[in-house]
Design a protein around this motif. Structure first.
Motif, mmCIF file in Angstrom:
data_model
loop_
_atom_site.group_PDB
_atom_site.id
_atom_site.type_symbol
_atom_site.label_atom_id
_atom_site.label_comp_id
_atom_site.label_asym_id
_atom_site.label_seq_id
_atom_site.Cartn_x
_atom_site.Cartn_y
_atom_site.Cartn_z
ATOM 1 N N THR A 135 0.835 -1.216 0.000
ATOM 2 C CA THR A 135 0.000 0.000 0.000
ATOM 3 C C THR A 135 0.867 1.263 0.000
ATOM 4 O O THR A 135 0.582 2.219 -0.723
ATOM 5 C CB THR A 135 -0.938 0.007 1.219
ATOM 6 O OG1 THR A 135 -0.159 -0.164 2.412
ATOM 7 C CG2 THR A 135 -1.962 -1.110 1.122
ATOM 8 N N PHE A 136 1.946 1.259 0.806
ATOM 9 C CA PHE A 136 2.838 2.408 0.831
ATOM 10 C C PHE A 136 3.522 2.614 -0.526
ATOM 11 O O PHE A 136 3.702 3.748 -0.984
ATOM 12 C CB PHE A 136 3.893 2.237 1.927
ATOM 13 C CG PHE A 136 3.316 2.126 3.307
ATOM 14 C CD1 PHE A 136 2.840 3.244 3.978
ATOM 15 C CD2 PHE A 136 3.241 0.897 3.943
ATOM 16 C CE1 PHE A 136 2.307 3.149 5.252
ATOM 17 C CE2 PHE A 136 2.713 0.787 5.221
ATOM 18 C CZ PHE A 136 2.242 1.915 5.870
ATOM 19 N N TYR A 137 3.899 1.507 -1.153
ATOM 20 C CA TYR A 137 4.553 1.577 -2.461
ATOM 21 C C TYR A 137 3.611 2.161 -3.505
ATOM 22 O O TYR A 137 4.003 3.031 -4.300
ATOM 23 C CB TYR A 137 5.001 0.171 -2.872
ATOM 24 C CG TYR A 137 5.637 0.094 -4.239
ATOM 25 C CD1 TYR A 137 6.926 0.560 -4.465
ATOM 26 C CD2 TYR A 137 4.946 -0.474 -5.316
ATOM 27 C CE1 TYR A 137 7.516 0.477 -5.717
ATOM 28 C CE2 TYR A 137 5.521 -0.558 -6.574
ATOM 29 C CZ TYR A 137 6.810 -0.084 -6.763
ATOM 30 O OH TYR A 137 7.383 -0.154 -8.004
ATOM 31 N N LEU A 138 2.367 1.721 -3.508
ATOM 32 C CA LEU A 138 1.395 2.205 -4.487
ATOM 33 C C LEU A 138 1.094 3.685 -4.278
ATOM 34 O O LEU A 138 0.996 4.467 -5.237
ATOM 35 C CB LEU A 138 0.103 1.391 -4.386
ATOM 36 C CG LEU A 138 0.202 -0.080 -4.783
ATOM 37 C CD1 LEU A 138 -1.084 -0.817 -4.421
ATOM 38 C CD2 LEU A 138 0.496 -0.235 -6.268
ATOM 39 N N ILE A 139 0.970 4.084 -3.011
ATOM 40 C CA ILE A 139 0.685 5.494 -2.717
ATOM 41 C C ILE A 139 1.882 6.372 -3.068
ATOM 42 O O ILE A 139 1.738 7.455 -3.660
ATOM 43 C CB ILE A 139 0.304 5.653 -1.233
ATOM 44 C CG1 ILE A 139 -1.022 4.934 -0.952
ATOM 45 C CG2 ILE A 139 0.215 7.121 -0.849
ATOM 46 C CD1 ILE A 139 -1.359 4.829 0.524
ATOM 47 N N ASP A 140 3.080 5.894 -2.727
ATOM 48 C CA ASP A 140 4.285 6.690 -2.954
ATOM 49 C C ASP A 140 4.609 6.824 -4.437
ATOM 50 O O ASP A 140 4.959 7.910 -4.911
ATOM 51 C CB ASP A 140 5.465 6.043 -2.211
ATOM 52 C CG ASP A 140 6.764 6.795 -2.425
ATOM 53 O OD1 ASP A 140 6.874 7.921 -1.928
ATOM 54 O OD2 ASP A 140 7.667 6.251 -3.104
ATOM 55 N N ARG A 141 4.479 5.727 -5.191
ATOM 56 C CA ARG A 141 4.917 5.756 -6.587
ATOM 57 C C ARG A 141 3.823 6.215 -7.550
ATOM 58 O O ARG A 141 4.101 6.932 -8.511
ATOM 59 C CB ARG A 141 5.421 4.378 -7.003
ATOM 60 C CG ARG A 141 5.891 4.361 -8.445
ATOM 61 C CD ARG A 141 6.740 3.186 -8.775
ATOM 62 N NE ARG A 141 7.197 3.280 -10.154
ATOM 63 C CZ ARG A 141 7.841 2.337 -10.798
ATOM 64 N NH1 ARG A 141 8.122 1.211 -10.168
ATOM 65 N NH2 ARG A 141 8.217 2.494 -12.049
ATOM 66 N N PHE A 142 2.574 5.771 -7.279
ATOM 67 C CA PHE A 142 1.511 6.047 -8.249
ATOM 68 C C PHE A 142 0.466 7.033 -7.716
ATOM 69 O O PHE A 142 -0.506 7.315 -8.411
ATOM 70 C CB PHE A 142 0.828 4.739 -8.654
ATOM 71 C CG PHE A 142 1.771 3.729 -9.237
ATOM 72 C CD1 PHE A 142 2.371 3.937 -10.471
ATOM 73 C CD2 PHE A 142 2.082 2.560 -8.541
ATOM 74 C CE1 PHE A 142 3.248 3.008 -11.008
ATOM 75 C CE2 PHE A 142 2.959 1.621 -9.069
ATOM 76 C CZ PHE A 142 3.548 1.853 -10.302
ATOM 77 N N ALA A 143 0.651 7.499 -6.492
ATOM 78 C CA ALA A 143 -0.247 8.496 -5.887
ATOM 79 C C ALA A 143 -1.702 8.033 -5.877
ATOM 80 O O ALA A 143 -2.619 8.833 -6.067
ATOM 81 C CB ALA A 143 -0.122 9.835 -6.627
ATOM 82 N N VAL A 144 -1.917 6.732 -5.639
ATOM 83 C CA VAL A 144 -3.282 6.233 -5.544
ATOM 84 C C VAL A 144 -3.834 6.570 -4.165
ATOM 85 O O VAL A 144 -3.082 6.879 -3.223
ATOM 86 C CB VAL A 144 -3.341 4.698 -5.775
ATOM 87 C CG1 VAL A 144 -2.773 4.341 -7.136
ATOM 88 C CG2 VAL A 144 -2.600 3.961 -4.679
ATOM 89 N N SER A 145 -5.133 6.526 -4.013
ATOM 90 C CA SER A 145 -5.748 6.790 -2.717
ATOM 91 C C SER A 145 -5.527 5.619 -1.765
ATOM 92 O O SER A 145 -5.194 4.502 -2.198
ATOM 93 C CB SER A 145 -7.247 7.025 -2.894
ATOM 94 O OG SER A 145 -7.886 5.836 -3.326
ATOM 95 N N VAL A 146 -5.711 5.883 -0.487
ATOM 96 C CA VAL A 146 -5.560 4.823 0.510
ATOM 97 C C VAL A 146 -6.578 3.713 0.251
ATOM 98 O O VAL A 146 -6.254 2.522 0.343
ATOM 99 C CB VAL A 146 -5.739 5.401 1.931
ATOM 100 C CG1 VAL A 146 -5.711 4.276 2.964
ATOM 101 C CG2 VAL A 146 -4.663 6.422 2.230
ATOM 102 N N GLN A 147 -7.793 4.077 -0.098
ATOM 103 C CA GLN A 147 -8.832 3.081 -0.356
ATOM 104 C C GLN A 147 -8.464 2.192 -1.539
ATOM 105 O O GLN A 147 -8.614 0.968 -1.487
ATOM 106 C CB GLN A 147 -10.177 3.771 -0.612
ATOM 107 C CG GLN A 147 -10.792 4.434 0.601
ATOM 108 C CD GLN A 147 -10.213 5.823 0.855
ATOM 109 O OE1 GLN A 147 -9.323 6.276 0.131
ATOM 110 N NE2 GLN A 147 -10.705 6.481 1.898
ATOM 111 N N ALA A 148 -7.965 2.802 -2.620
ATOM 112 C CA ALA A 148 -7.570 2.022 -3.799
ATOM 113 C C ALA A 148 -6.416 1.091 -3.470
ATOM 114 O O ALA A 148 -6.385 -0.071 -3.909
ATOM 115 C CB ALA A 148 -7.189 2.959 -4.947
ATOM 116 N N ALA A 149 -5.463 1.571 -2.675
ATOM 117 C CA ALA A 149 -4.332 0.732 -2.287
ATOM 118 C C ALA A 149 -4.796 -0.454 -1.448
ATOM 119 O O ALA A 149 -4.293 -1.582 -1.604
ATOM 120 C CB ALA A 149 -3.315 1.568 -1.510
ATOM 121 N N GLN A 150 -5.778 -0.230 -0.558
ATOM 122 C CA GLN A 150 -6.300 -1.324 0.264
ATOM 123 C C GLN A 150 -7.023 -2.360 -0.591
ATOM 124 O O GLN A 150 -6.935 -3.569 -0.331
ATOM 125 C CB GLN A 150 -7.253 -0.757 1.328
ATOM 126 C CG GLN A 150 -6.569 0.060 2.408
ATOM 127 C CD GLN A 150 -5.719 -0.770 3.344
ATOM 128 O OE1 GLN A 150 -5.760 -1.990 3.308
ATOM 129 N NE2 GLN A 150 -4.936 -0.113 4.175
#
Length: 412
Positions: A258-273
Motif C-alpha cells: 500500500t505504501f509503495y502504491l501510494i508513494d509511486r503512483f499516488a493512488v488513494s488509501v482506499q484504492a491501495a487497500q
C-alpha cells in the motif's frame, strides 16, 4: 492337500481385517479438514488483533516503541518459537484434546488483554494468546494430514487458506470494532474462541477415535526413503531457506504494498487497500492450486515452479506501471503461495511420524524468520526508499536454486 486348503482359508484374513480401515484412508474427510480450516481462520484472526491494538495501547499507557517491541517479542516467543517444541512433544505423546485446551489459552489471553491495567499484564496476555497459536498449529496440521485420505497437499492447502483468510480479515475487524470501541471491545472476540473450542472438541473426538487405526495402516503401508540422518537434516535446512525467501517477499508485499502504491503512483488509501485485498486473495488461491497440483505431479516440481517461476515477475515489478504492478503482484502471490503445501508435505515425508515437529517448525520458526526479514526490509525502506525494497527483494527467488539439493523421494 491339507496345507493348500489351510493356506486358502488363511488368505482372506488380511483383506478382511483391513477392509474396515480402507475407506477411512482412501476417502478425504472434508468435514474435519474444513472444520480445522475454519478454526484456523478464527485462530489467526484473533492473533492478528494483537498488533492491531498497538496504537491504542501506546496512547493509553504511554508506551514507547521499545515497549511495543517487547509485546511483539512476548507474543512471538510463544506463538512462533514454542511451536517446534510443542510439535516434538505431541509427536511422542499425541493429545487429541490439546486443540480446545490450547484455544482456551487464547480465550484467557483475550480476556486478560481486554481488562489489562498494567504493562506486565499486557505482556502476559500477549504471551497467552501466542501459546494458543503454538498448540493449535502443530496438532491441527497433524489432524488435517490424518483426515486427508492420502491427498496431503489438498488437506494442507485448505487448512492454510483458513489461516490466511483470518489474518486478512483480522485487521479489518480491528479497524471497525477495536479502534472505535477501545481495548475492552476485545471481549467480544472471546465468542470466536468459544466457538472454536466447541468445534475442536468434536475434532478431538474424531481424532481420538481414528488415530490408532490410521496410524497402524500408515506404518504398514509406509515406505522408508532410505536417506541418512545428515541428508534429511540438510534437506530440512534447505526447505526452511526456501520458505524464508518466500515469506520475506510475500511479507514485503502484504506489509508495504500500500505504501509503495501510494508513494509511486499516488493512488488513494482506499484504492491501495483494494489492491492489497486482491493480492491476499491471490495468496489464498495459490495455496489451493498448489495443494491440488502437488498431489498430482509431486512436490519437487511445485517447489521448483513456485519459487523460481516467480523470478521474472519479481524482476519486472520495480519497473512496471500501475496496471502491470497489480497484475504482477497477483501472479507473484499465486505462484509463491503454491509452494507452502508442497514444502510442508515434502518435509513430512522426509520425517515420517514427526508431523508435529514439521508443522511447528514451518508454521512457527520459519514464519518468525520471515517476520524478522520483513522488519529488516522496513529498516531498509527507512534508510533508502520503499522502491528500493522491491528492487532488492526481486532477487530473493534466486534462493529457489537450493531446490537442486533436495533428494527425490519414493512415490507413495
Amino acid at each position: 492337500m491339507s496345507s493348500q486348503q489351510t493356506a486358502m482359508k488363511a488368505a482372506p484374513a488380511p483383506s478382511a481385517a483391513s477392509a474396515p480401515l480402507a475407506p477411512a484412508v482412501d476417502n478425504t474427510t472434508f468435514a474435519v479438514i474444513l472444520s480445522l480450516s475454519f478454526c484456523h481462520l478464527l485462530n489467526d484472526m484473533m492473533q492478528s488483533l494483537v498488533p492491531a491494538l498497538y496504537p491504542i495501547l501506546k496512547d493509553a499507557y504511554g508506551l514507547d516503541f521499545a515497549q511495543i517491541g517487547l509485546i511483539t517479542l512476548a507474543f512471538q516467543c510463544t506463538a512462533s518459537l514454542l511451536q517446534p517444541l510443542v510439535g516434538i512433544y505431541t509427536d511422542r505423546r499425541p493429545m487429541p484434546y490439546s486443540l480446545p485446551i490450547g484455544m482456551s489459552s487464547t480465550l484467557v489471553g483475550l480476556l486478560l488483554m481486554a481488562h489489562a491495567h498494567s504493562y506486565p499484564m499486557i505482556l502476559l496476555a500477549a504471551a497467552l494468546i501466542g501459546v494458543g497459536s503454538s498448540v493449535f498449529h502443530p496438532e491441527a496440521s497433524r489432524v488435517a494430514r490424518l483426515a486427508s485420505g492420502g491427498r496431503y497437499g489438498l488437506a494442507q492447502s485448505l487448512f492454510q487458506v483458513g489461516g490466511n483468510t483470518g489474518s486478512a480479515i483480522g485487521p479489518l475487524l480491528a479497524a471497525f470494532v477495536v479502534v472505535p470501541h477501545g481495548q475492552q471491545s476485545l471481549v467480544w472476540f472471546s465468542a470466536a474462541a468459544l466457538l472454536a473450542m466447541l468445534i475442536l472438541v468434536q475434532v478431538g473426538t474424531w481424532y481420538a477415535r481414528n488415530r490408532v487405526a490410521k496410524t497402524a495402516v500408515r506404518k504398514a503401508a509406509g515406505t522408508p526413503h532410505g536417506l541418512s540422518r545428515n541428508r534429511v537434516a540438510f534437506a530440512i535446512v534447505v526447505l526452511v531457506a526456501l520458505l524464508f525467501s518466500k515469506n520475506v517477499y510475500t511479507a514485503s508485499l502484504s506489509s508495504y504494498l500500500t505504501f509503495y502504491l501510494i508513494d509511486r503512483f499516488a493512488v488513494s488509501v482506499q484504492a491501495a487497500q483494494v489492491i492489497l485485498f486482491v493480492f491476499l486473495g491471490a495468496l489464498a488461491a495459490g495455496l489451493v492450486i498448489g495443494g491440488i497440483v502437488g498431489d498430482r505431479v509431486g512436490r519437487l516440481p511445485i517447489i521448483w515452479f513456485s519459487i523460481l517461476g516467480a523470478l521474472p515477475f519479481t524482476m519486472a515489478l520495480p519497473y512496471a506501471d500501475l496496471f502491470w504492478t497489480v497484475v504482477l503482484a497477483v501472479l507473484i502471490g499465486l505462484i509463491m503461495s503454491s509452494a507452502f503445501p508442497a514444502i510442508l508435505v515434502y518435509a513430512q515425508e522426509l520425517l515420517p511420524g514427526r508431523v508435529g515437529l514439521v508443522a511447528g517448525l514451518f508454521f512457527g520458526f520459519s514464519f518468525g524468520l520471515g517476520g524478522l526479514g520483513a522488519a529488516g526490509l522496513g529498516e531498509l525502506a527507512d534508510r533508502t526508499s520503499i522502491a528500493t525494497v522491491y528492487a532488492v527483494c526481486a532477487y530473493l527467488p534466486l534462493l529457489g536454486l537450493l531446490t537442486v539439493f533436495l533428494p527425490k523421494l519414493p512415490s507413495r
